[in-house]
Every structure is written in structure tokens, then in C-alpha cells.
Design a protein around this motif. Structure first.
Motif, PDB file in Angstrom:
ATOM      1  N   GLN A  75     -27.241 -39.241 115.120  1.00  0.00           N
ATOM      2  CA  GLN A  75     -27.634 -38.604 116.386  1.00  0.00           C
ATOM      3  C   GLN A  75     -28.250 -37.227 116.121  1.00  0.00           C
ATOM      4  N   GLY A  76     -27.678 -36.485 115.151  1.00  0.00           N
ATOM      5  CA  GLY A  76     -28.251 -35.190 114.794  1.00  0.00           C
ATOM      6  C   GLY A  76     -29.674 -35.329 114.282  1.00  0.00           C
ATOM      7  N   CYS A  77     -29.931 -36.356 113.489  1.00  0.00           N
ATOM      8  CA  CYS A  77     -31.298 -36.604 113.020  1.00  0.00           C
ATOM      9  C   CYS A  77     -32.233 -36.882 114.189  1.00  0.00           C
ATOM     10  N   GLU A  78     -31.743 -37.680 115.142  1.00  0.00           N
ATOM     11  CA  GLU A  78     -32.570 -37.989 116.328  1.00  0.00           C
ATOM     12  C   GLU A  78     -32.889 -36.718 117.104  1.00  0.00           C
ATOM     13  N   GLU A  79     -31.891 -35.854 117.274  1.00  0.00           N
ATOM     14  CA  GLU A  79     -32.091 -34.617 118.024  1.00  0.00           C
ATOM     15  C   GLU A  79     -33.089 -33.692 117.328  1.00  0.00           C
ATOM     16  N   MET A  80     -32.947 -33.546 116.025  1.00  0.00           N
ATOM     17  CA  MET A  80     -33.832 -32.630 115.310  1.00  0.00           C
ATOM     18  C   MET A  80     -35.263 -33.155 115.246  1.00  0.00           C
ATOM     19  N   LEU A  81     -35.417 -34.460 115.156  1.00  0.00           N
ATOM     20  CA  LEU A  81     -36.771 -35.028 115.168  1.00  0.00           C
ATOM     21  C   LEU A  81     -37.423 -34.898 116.543  1.00  0.00           C
ATOM     22  N   ALA A  82     -36.612 -34.793 117.586  1.00  0.00           N
ATOM     23  CA  ALA A  82     -37.136 -34.715 118.958  1.00  0.00           C
ATOM     24  C   ALA A  82     -37.415 -33.283 119.415  1.00  0.00           C
ATOM     25  N   GLY A 109     -39.034 -29.978 120.531  1.00  0.00           N
ATOM     26  CA  GLY A 109     -40.366 -29.598 120.972  1.00  0.00           C
ATOM     27  C   GLY A 109     -40.883 -28.429 120.154  1.00  0.00           C
ATOM     28  N   GLU A 110     -42.151 -28.101 120.385  1.00  0.00           N
ATOM     29  CA  GLU A 110     -42.759 -27.030 119.594  1.00  0.00           C
ATOM     30  C   GLU A 110     -42.060 -25.703 119.818  1.00  0.00           C
ATOM     31  N   ALA A 111     -41.721 -25.381 121.077  1.00  0.00           N
ATOM     32  CA  ALA A 111     -41.045 -24.105 121.362  1.00  0.00           C
ATOM     33  C   ALA A 111     -39.658 -24.075 120.724  1.00  0.00           C
ATOM     34  N   GLU A 112     -38.931 -25.199 120.794  1.00  0.00           N
ATOM     35  CA  GLU A 112     -37.600 -25.255 120.190  1.00  0.00           C
ATOM     36  C   GLU A 112     -37.678 -25.129 118.671  1.00  0.00           C
ATOM     37  N   ARG A 113     -38.687 -25.717 118.094  1.00  0.00           N
ATOM     38  CA  ARG A 113     -38.845 -25.630 116.644  1.00  0.00           C
ATOM     39  C   ARG A 113     -39.163 -24.194 116.220  1.00  0.00           C
ATOM     40  N   ARG A 114     -39.985 -23.504 117.019  1.00  0.00           N
ATOM     41  CA  ARG A 114     -40.303 -22.105 116.705  1.00  0.00           C
ATOM     42  C   ARG A 114     -39.041 -21.247 116.739  1.00  0.00           C
ATOM     43  N   LEU A 115     -38.196 -21.483 117.737  1.00  0.00           N
ATOM     44  CA  LEU A 115     -36.947 -20.723 117.829  1.00  0.00           C
ATOM     45  C   LEU A 115     -36.053 -21.010 116.626  1.00  0.00           C
ATOM     46  N   LEU A 116     -35.995 -22.276 116.208  1.00  0.00           N
ATOM     47  CA  LEU A 116     -35.172 -22.650 115.059  1.00  0.00           C
ATOM     48  C   LEU A 116     -35.684 -21.973 113.788  1.00  0.00           C
ATOM     49  N   VAL A 117     -37.000 -21.985 113.602  1.00  0.00           N
ATOM     50  CA  VAL A 117     -37.584 -21.334 112.427  1.00  0.00           C
ATOM     51  C   VAL A 117     -37.306 -19.832 112.465  1.00  0.00           C
ATOM     52  N   GLY A 118     -37.326 -19.251 113.656  1.00  0.00           N
ATOM     53  CA  GLY A 118     -37.000 -17.836 113.785  1.00  0.00           C
ATOM     54  C   GLY A 118     -35.583 -17.529 113.327  1.00  0.00           C
ATOM     55  N   ARG A 119     -34.638 -18.403 113.689  1.00  0.00           N
ATOM     56  CA  ARG A 119     -33.254 -18.208 113.241  1.00  0.00           C
ATOM     57  C   ARG A 119     -33.133 -18.391 111.732  1.00  0.00           C
ATOM     58  N   MET A 120     -33.909 -19.328 111.196  1.00  0.00           N
ATOM     59  CA  MET A 120     -33.914 -19.504 109.749  1.00  0.00           C
ATOM     60  C   MET A 120     -34.417 -18.239 109.056  1.00  0.00           C
ATOM     61  N   GLN A 121     -35.497 -17.691 109.567  1.00  0.00           N
ATOM     62  CA  GLN A 121     -36.063 -16.490 108.946  1.00  0.00           C
ATOM     63  C   GLN A 121     -35.102 -15.319 109.032  1.00  0.00           C
ATOM     64  N   GLU A 122     -34.352 -15.239 110.122  1.00  0.00           N
ATOM     65  CA  GLU A 122     -33.336 -14.175 110.232  1.00  0.00           C
ATOM     66  C   GLU A 122     -32.300 -14.322 109.128  1.00  0.00           C
ATOM     67  N   ALA A 123     -31.835 -15.552 108.895  1.00  0.00           N
ATOM     68  CA  ALA A 123     -30.829 -15.780 107.855  1.00  0.00           C
ATOM     69  C   ALA A 123     -31.395 -15.506 106.470  1.00  0.00           C
ATOM     70  N   LEU A 124     -32.656 -15.878 106.259  1.00  0.00           N
ATOM     71  CA  LEU A 124     -33.259 -15.730 104.937  1.00  0.00           C
ATOM     72  C   LEU A 124     -33.559 -14.286 104.585  1.00  0.00           C
ATOM     73  N   ARG A 125     -33.698 -13.436 105.597  1.00  0.00           N
ATOM     74  CA  ARG A 125     -33.988 -12.031 105.315  1.00  0.00           C
ATOM     75  C   ARG A 125     -32.853 -11.359 104.549  1.00  0.00           C
ATOM     76  N   LYS A 126     -31.671 -11.936 104.609  1.00  0.00           N
ATOM     77  CA  LYS A 126     -30.494 -11.295 104.017  1.00  0.00           C
ATOM     78  C   LYS A 126     -30.203 -11.781 102.603  1.00  0.00           C
ATOM     79  N   VAL A 127     -30.982 -12.730 102.092  1.00  0.00           N
ATOM     80  CA  VAL A 127     -30.656 -13.306 100.789  1.00  0.00           C
ATOM     81  C   VAL A 127     -31.902 -13.416  99.927  1.00  0.00           C
ATOM     82  N   SER A 128     -31.713 -13.308  98.629  1.00  0.00           N
ATOM     83  CA  SER A 128     -32.770 -13.587  97.656  1.00  0.00           C
ATOM     84  C   SER A 128     -32.130 -13.623  96.280  1.00  0.00           C
ATOM     85  N   TRP A 129     -32.741 -14.365  95.368  1.00  0.00           N
ATOM     86  CA  TRP A 129     -32.246 -14.383  93.990  1.00  0.00           C
ATOM     87  C   TRP A 129     -32.421 -13.025  93.331  1.00  0.00           C
TER      88      TRP A 129
END
Length: 786
Positions: A337-344, A346-366
């Protein structure tokens, strides 16, 4: 990381690892390739069987990194006891030929521990990246050998939070070092369609039928839930599952075979971003068993750097830090069901998700992880003493049958000086708010190469300047903007944020006759203010992190401070000595931490200090089509009789604080013992919404899409004339002990966020002055004694 100098040469770093350098490119390669900029790294692999005389093959991997591959006639696998008698003389002869007198020895596997006999280690490091004893076919003596390694290690790293919790009671100097990511390597924006890697990735996947692609890369072994992989493929035959990685320790015949599952085998690290590029979703179908109890998958962050939605099983070190970004599937049905939700999405929801990813990634690096490791290695080397190598050699000299056999009931107990004595740090900063971060940053500029520890009780830096991200909106912990006449503050902010900082002429709206702003920090209408475009005011706090060459202990509380002995005890189990200490936490809490060492009159004085609290009611208001904002103001001062005293218009500070189609407001309510909240919970939110409509901020036609509350119980120090004698007494006592008090809470004086950066800089300069004075006094005393 500072370069080695002729005055203090760094010893070679000798690494024993159960993983081959040319295997999956992961944690060892990331860390050691970076450390090789400043250490000569010798990476010793497990032996390879060959006929004839044993030998060490040397495989250069860079100007300062060399892989040593032992080849022996012994058939036993890995660092088996049967191999050790052959490997010891090989290593000893290599060290003699290379003229290596001492070393810094690093273990990824405890099974290689007896080989330390061939070396002269100044310090020992254990990077516990996995709980190897839980893996399939683990040697039966591994746990016993790990116990011995823990006892002799100067510093221990763990591969994630779960493993850290398991190991930290076993050693006084354990550090959580989660696997990180090279964001640039995986960023879709850098991939070129005409590159050789892109063409090879396209060739490898050209035969896969059309349809949504769900991908996984990594080692395919007992840690994967193969039944779950099959269930996903069976539930949606139109989905294409792409599995990339070597098959290890399991029978390849056990892999589920379906028309919509493709196995591409092991591929290079350089190829992974290009293979991932056409995927619609990334999978982490790990089994939940003993072998995955402590894993912290590197691919979590790599998938996010590739800007792909992720679905994972409930692995602790995925769910706890990234549960708001990664969709967690708790059973096969929920996973699908999680796979179905993530594949579904929308563009705006995906942008928000990528924004949260970028927030998390700003705090880490090798790079940041390697700087942390380098600092702790320097500390371990400084803590080592002349008798430490001798003690290690005594332990190492035991033959496997004597000290490390699978039948031995006891293991030798030998500790280095760094492990047996309370570790010391040069500088300690209590509190990672704006002042503490600024202090740590400037200490790094003034005292490069020396270790600093920053202690913060919350799980994120920023203190009162933090932000929260909720349903696409960003809200700050109260109104914070950059308004400062200090050019150094402006320059620092621009250096930290770069293009993520913009400057705005402030717009203040007074609704009728505004009420007095009791207990709220002042905001000026006559000076431009700076604010991050993305991430709220938290972005400015997070921007310090890549610049700090220090240890940051999050979710860690100061339990006890002894100013006279210059020691602290933390709730992570550590007791530490310090040369300098900067405190930015509230003065009453600092006095309480001193316990009975603080005089009674001091403790009484601390009880008289007043503080104010703040409740922020955060609203996301729907905008009608064609309407861009609710108001032009950045903040609004409201009339008496309104439940809140001020509105910070988050959506105008930056449009990126708003969710699509919404607008962010934060209504601030100052409260305290003399000014209680009129109500709580939903009733308070309803009261705020009603007052907003009453003063015309928005109307009943404007839907409230989102509402939440943020409580800041110690938001403001409230100094007054009656407290001055108490403050003077407290500041003087800490000053006599060389403890530097800094910032709004540390000195208990009303100051805004911009002054915090100045306060941190001044605190760093002051402790350096104190160190110089202390050094001068010591020199004078020695001269007089002489």
C-alpha cells in the motif's frame, strides 16, 4: 581537517576490514579515502588462498592509500585463527621494510584483533558499523574477541543510533557516527545523459518492459525479505522491480523469479545514480530479524539525494530519524500500500517530499563525518601515553590459543590511557542555539585543530531559533529575523547561507491601537531584515553544521558541572574534563547543575530569576484562486483584548514557508504565572482563529487548512531592576571559576537572535584570552619554581 606538521607527525592508519575495497563502495571507502588526505592509510583485507609462499600484494588506491591483500596457502576463511600465525610475520616484515615505527590501528572486524601484535599502536579505533555477530555464518568467537577490542580501544564509532545505544554502556568513549551520503554524487541535476555511465545504465535496463520501476541496490543477502519482494511483484504485475547488487551468503536459487523482477548483479558506485534515475520508487525490503536489528542503511540517504520516494520496512534506524520522509510498511500489505501511495503522489506532493529530503540532507555529509573522525583521532592520539603502546603490545603478544581461542573462558583486560581515564576536551559549549553555534564556529577559527564538544539536549540544533515543518508549512519557534547593525553578523549570515538568504524592507501593520508587547522580543521597522528563502530560520542554524570541526552531542543533557574540578557529567554516560566552558543555557539550570558546589546564596539568587513563556498558534490559511497573500505585512501588532499579542507572517518572510495554495501565520501569546493562558487545546486555537477574523486578518470565507500549537516554556529571560544584585552575584561566581556565560539565557538579559551571533563570537574570543592568561601564569610559576 588540519594537515600533519613536522612537529606532530600523524602515524600511519592501519585498517583491518572484513569487506574488500573493491566490493560495494560504502562506509569504509568513504571515510578512509577522505582520511587519506592527512594519514597514510594501509587497508588490510582478509587473506586470499593461493599456493606457494605467503605474500602481501600491494594495490595502490591513491597517492596516500594502499590496499594490502594477504595471499596464503591456508584455506581457512577470513581472519581465522589458522591464518594469524602466517599473517603476523607478513605484517611485521612489511612494517619493518616501510620503516613504520608506530601506527594508529583501526578495526572493522574484531576477528583481526590478534594481528595488532605485528604493530606498535599509539591508539586503537573500533568502527562498529554493524553487529557482525548477528550475521549469517558469524565466527563463534567473534563476541569474545569484540569484548577484548572494546577494552583496549581508545575510541569506538557505531554505524547508527540503535547500535550506539547497545554499545555505549560498554565503553566510556563511544560515538554515534551514522552512515552519511555524498549528495552531489547522487543529485539528478548533475547527471549528463551523454555520459558513459548514463549510456551503460541505459543499456543495462533497456530490456525491462515499460511500467512503473521500483528499484533496490545493495548487497542481496539474508537481511533482505525475499518473500516480501515476491509479494510486491505478485501484487502488481505491471510494476517492474529492479534489483541491483551482489548475492552473498545465500543460494542464488532462493531468489524469487518473476517476469517483472530483473536482477542486474553488482554494479559500480559511479553507475548507481544513473541506474536510479529512471526509477519511480526506491525500495528497502529488509527482513526484521537479528541481522537487521542494528543496521543503518547508507542507501536511505542516497535514495533521498536522488530525489526518489522511498518505501522501507520498519528498520529502527530508518523509521526513527526519517519516518516523516520515508514511507514505512509494517507488514506486506502495508508495504505494498505504501508503494501504491508513493507512486500516486502528485507533482506538488512530490515537490514537498523532495523539500523535506533536502532539509534532512543539509545536515549530513561524508566530509563532515570524516572531519568528526579526524578530530576524535587527534584526541585519541593526544590522550595516548608512553605506556599505552607497551600495554597494547603485551596484549597483542598473546598467541591466539592463549588469549583468543574459541574455548577460552576469559579475555585479557588491558585499557589504553584514553580508555581508562576520563577523556578531556579543550573547549566545551553547553547549548547549541544561535549563541552556542556561533561560539563553536569562532572557536574553530581561533583554535584550529583543537577539539570542541557542543552539548545540546534537543535532537536538532537551533535552540529557540528552530523551525518545524508541518504538512508543507514551515513555522519558526517565535518570530526570528536578522536585524543587526553589526556588519560582521550580516557577513556571517551571508557566508553561511549564500543564495539561500534574502533581505527585505520590513513592513509592520498596526491593527488599531496595539497593546504593549510584554514578554516578546522587539522587531524593528526601520532596518532591513534577512531571512532564509528555504527552511525557515532553522536553515541558518543548520548552515553552521558543515562549518563546525567539533563533536555535536545531540539529545544530551548536562547532569552535573564542577567548576572547581573543571569536569562535567552528561546523561549519555560520559564524564569529561574541560579546559574552557561556555554556557548558553538558562542561568537557573546552570546553577542547579552545580549542585552543592554552588553556595546557598547563589542557589537562592537563581530562584529569583524570572522567565516568560510563549505559545505560538500556527495557522495555514487557504487562499482563494488568484489571491497570493493575506497581507503585505511581515508582522502585525494587535489591539488589547486580542488573545495573542503579535502575528508573525511566516508566509511573507519567505513564500517557501507556505504549502501550495496556503499561507502561513504564527500568532504569538506571551504567558506566565502572572499572565496565564485563557484556555488550552482546541479551545485556544478556536479563540485565536476567531480573533484573527475579528481584526480582519482573514475572513470566514478563508478556510483554515492547518492549525497547530508550539509551546516554548522558557522563551524569554525577564530581567528587571530587582534581579540585578542576584545576576551580579551569579555572573561573578562563574567568572571566578573561568566559566563564560553567553547569550540571552546564558547572561539572562533580553537580546534578539542577531545579537546571539555577536555574543557567541565574543565568548569564543574571551575563552581564548583566558587560555592565554592561564598559560602565562603557568609559565611564570614554572620559572619561579625553577
Amino acid at each position: 581537517m588540519p594537515s600533519p606538521t613536522a612537529a606532530s607527525p600523524l602515524p600511519p592508519l592501519v585498517v583491518f576490514c572484513h569487506l574488500r575495497w573493491g566490493f560495494v563502495y560504502q562506509r569504509p571507502q568513504h571515510l578512509l579515502s577522505r582520511l587519506s588526505e592527512h594519514y597514510r592509510v594501509l587497508f588490510v583485507e582478509e587473506p586470499v588462498h593461493c599456493e606457494g609462499e605467503p605474500r602481501l600484494d600491494r594495490v595502490p588506491q591513491g597517492s596516500n592509500l594502499e590496499v594490502l591483500v594477504p595471499r596464503t596457502p591456508v584455506t581457512a576463511p577470513g581472519f581465522h585463527d589458522d591464518q594469524l600465525s602466517v599473517l603476523k610475520p607478513l605484517l611485521a616484515e612489511f612494517m619493518r621494510q616501510e620503516g613504520i615505527e608506530d601506527s594508529l590501528v583501526w578495526f572493522y572486524t574484531p576477528m583481526a584483533l590478534p594481528l595488532v601484535a605485528a604493530l606498535k599502536p599509539r591508539a586503537v579505533v573500533y568502527d562498529c558499523m554493524d553487529e557482525l555477530s548477528a550475521f549469517k555464518n558469524a565466527p563463534k568467537q567473534l563476541r569474545q574477541r569484540e569484548n577484548a577490542l572494546m577494552k583496549m580501544s581508545s575510541v569506538v564509532f557505531t554505524g547508527g543510533p540503535a547500535l550506539f545505544e547497545a554499545k555505549r554502556p560498554l565503553h566510556p568513549n563511544v560515538h554515534c557516527l551514522p552512515s552519511s551520503v555524498d549528495v552531489h554524487h547522487f543529485a539528478p541535476q548533475r547527471l549528463r545523459a551523454n555520459s558513459a555511465e548514463a549510456q551503460e545504465a541505459q543499456r543495462l535496463q533497456a530490456h525491462i518492459p515499460p511500467g512503473p520501476r521500483l528499484g533496490f541496490y545493495g548487497v542481496i543477502d539474508e537481511r533482505l525479505d525475499l518473500a516480501l519482494v515476491a509479494a510486491v511483484a505478485d501484487a502488481h504485475p505491471e510494476w517492474q522491480l529492479v534489483m541491483v547488487g551482489p548475492v552473498v551468503k545465500i543460494d542464488p536459487a532462493s531468489l524469487p523469479q518473476r517476469p517483472n523482477i530483473t536482477y542486474l548483479g553488482m554494479q559500480s558506485y559511479a553507475l548507481l545514480p544513473h541506474l536510479m534515475a529512471p526509477w519511480d520508487l526506491c525500495l528497502m525490503p529488509f527482513a526484521l530479524n537479528e541481522s537487521t536489528r542494528f543496521i543503518s542503511p547508507t542507501k536511505t540517504l542516497e535514495y533521498m539525494a536522488g530525489e526518489k520516494p522511498v518505501v522501507s520496512t520498519a528498520v529502527r534506524d530508518v523509521e526513527v530519524p526519517y519516518g516523516g520522509i520515508v514511507r514505512i510498511g509494517r507488514d506486506p500489505v502495508d508495504f505494498i500500500q505504501g508503494c501504491e501511495e508513493m507512486l500516486a503522489l502528485g507533482e506538488a506532493e512530490r515537490r514537498l517530499l523532495v523539500g523535506r529530503m533536502q532539509e534532512a540532507l543539509r545536515k549530513v555529509s561524508w566530509d563532515r563525518s570524516a572531519r568528526t573522525v579526524a578530530r576524535l583521532l587527534r584526541q585519541a592520539l593526544r590522550a595516548s601515553t608512553a605506556d599505552s603502546p607497551a600495554a597494547l603490545r603485551e596484549l597483542a603478544g598473546l598467541a591466539p590459543a592463549e588469549g583468543f581461542s574459541s574455548t577460552s573462558a576469559a579475555t585479557p583486560v588491558v585499557r589504553t590511557a584514553g580508555a581508562s581515564q576520563p577523556p578531556a576536551v579543550r573547549h566545551m559549549v553547553i547549548g547549541a542555539g544561535a549563541t552556542g553555534l556561533s561560539a563553536a564556529y569562532h572557536l574553530g577559527l581561533h583554535d584550529e585543530g583543537h577539539d570542541t564538544l557542543v552539548v545540546e539536549r534537543e535532537e536538532h540544533v537551533g535552540g529557540g531559533c528552530r523551525s518545524v515543518h508541518q504538512q508543507g508549512y514551515t513555522f519558526d519557534h517565535g518570530a526570528h529575523v536578522l536585524q543587526s547593525g553589526d556588519p560582521e553578523v550580516k557577513a556571517l549570515a551571508e557566508r553561511l547561507l549564500g543564495d539561500n538568504l534574502h533581505w527585505l524592507p520590513p513592513r509592520v501593520r498596526h491593527v488599531e491601537q496595539p497593546a504593549p508587547q510584554v514578554g516578546l522580543p522587539p522587531l524593528r521597522a526601520d532596518r532591513d531584515f534577512g531571512y532564509p528563502l528555504h527552511g525557515g530560520f532553522q536553515a541558518l542554524m543548520d548552515a553552521f553544521l558543515p562549518k563546525l570541526d567539533c563533536e555535536l552531542a545531540l539529545k544530551t543533557t548536562l547532569l552535573h558541572l564542577s567548576p572547581s574540578r573543571r569536569t562535567v557529567r552528561l546523561d549519555d554516560g560520559r564524564s569529561l574534563r574541560f579546559d574552557t566552558l561556555i554556557s548558553t543555557i538558562p542561568l537557573p539550570a546552570l546553577v542547579q547543575a552545580c549542585g552543592e558546589e554552588a553556595p546557598a546564596e547563589l542557589r537562592n539568587a537563581a530562584r529569583t530569576l524570572r522567565q516568560g513563556s510563549l505559545r505560538c498558534v500556527n495557522l495555514g490559511i487557504g487562499l482563494a484562486p488568484g489571491r497570493e497573500k493575506l497581507t503585505d505585512a511581515h508582522w502585525m501588532e494587535v489591539p488589547a483584548g486580542t488573545v495573542f499579542q503579535r502575528v508573525f507572517v511566516q508566509g511573507n518572510a519567505s513564500a517557501h514557508n507556505n504549502a501550495p495554495g496556503g499561507f502561513a501565520l504564527s500568532c504569538e501569546i506571551a504567558y506566565g504565572p502572572d499572565q496565564p493562558l485563557p484556555c488550552e487545546g482546541a479551545a485556544l486555537i478556536d479563540r485565536v482563529i476567531a480573533d484573527c477574523r475579528r481584526i480582519g486578518l482573514f475572513s470566514s470565507a478563508d478556510p483554515v487548512h492547518f492549525a497547530s500549537q508550539l509551546d516554548l516554556p522558557c522563551a524569554r529571560a525577564l530581567p528587571d531592576a530587582a534581579q540585578q544584585a542576584a545576576l551580579l552575584l551569579i555572573r561573578q561566581w562563574f567568572g571566578e571559576h573561568g566559566i563564560v556565560l553567553a547569550g540571552h539565557h546564558g547572561r539572562w538579559q533580553a537580546e534578539g537572535a542577531p545579537h546571539a551571533f555577536t555574543a557567541g563570537r565574543q565568548a569564543a574570543e574571551l575563552v581564548m584570552t583566558l587560555l592565554r592568561q592561564r598559560g602565562a601564569l603557568t609559565t611564570t610559576a614554572l620559572q619561579q619554581a625553577g
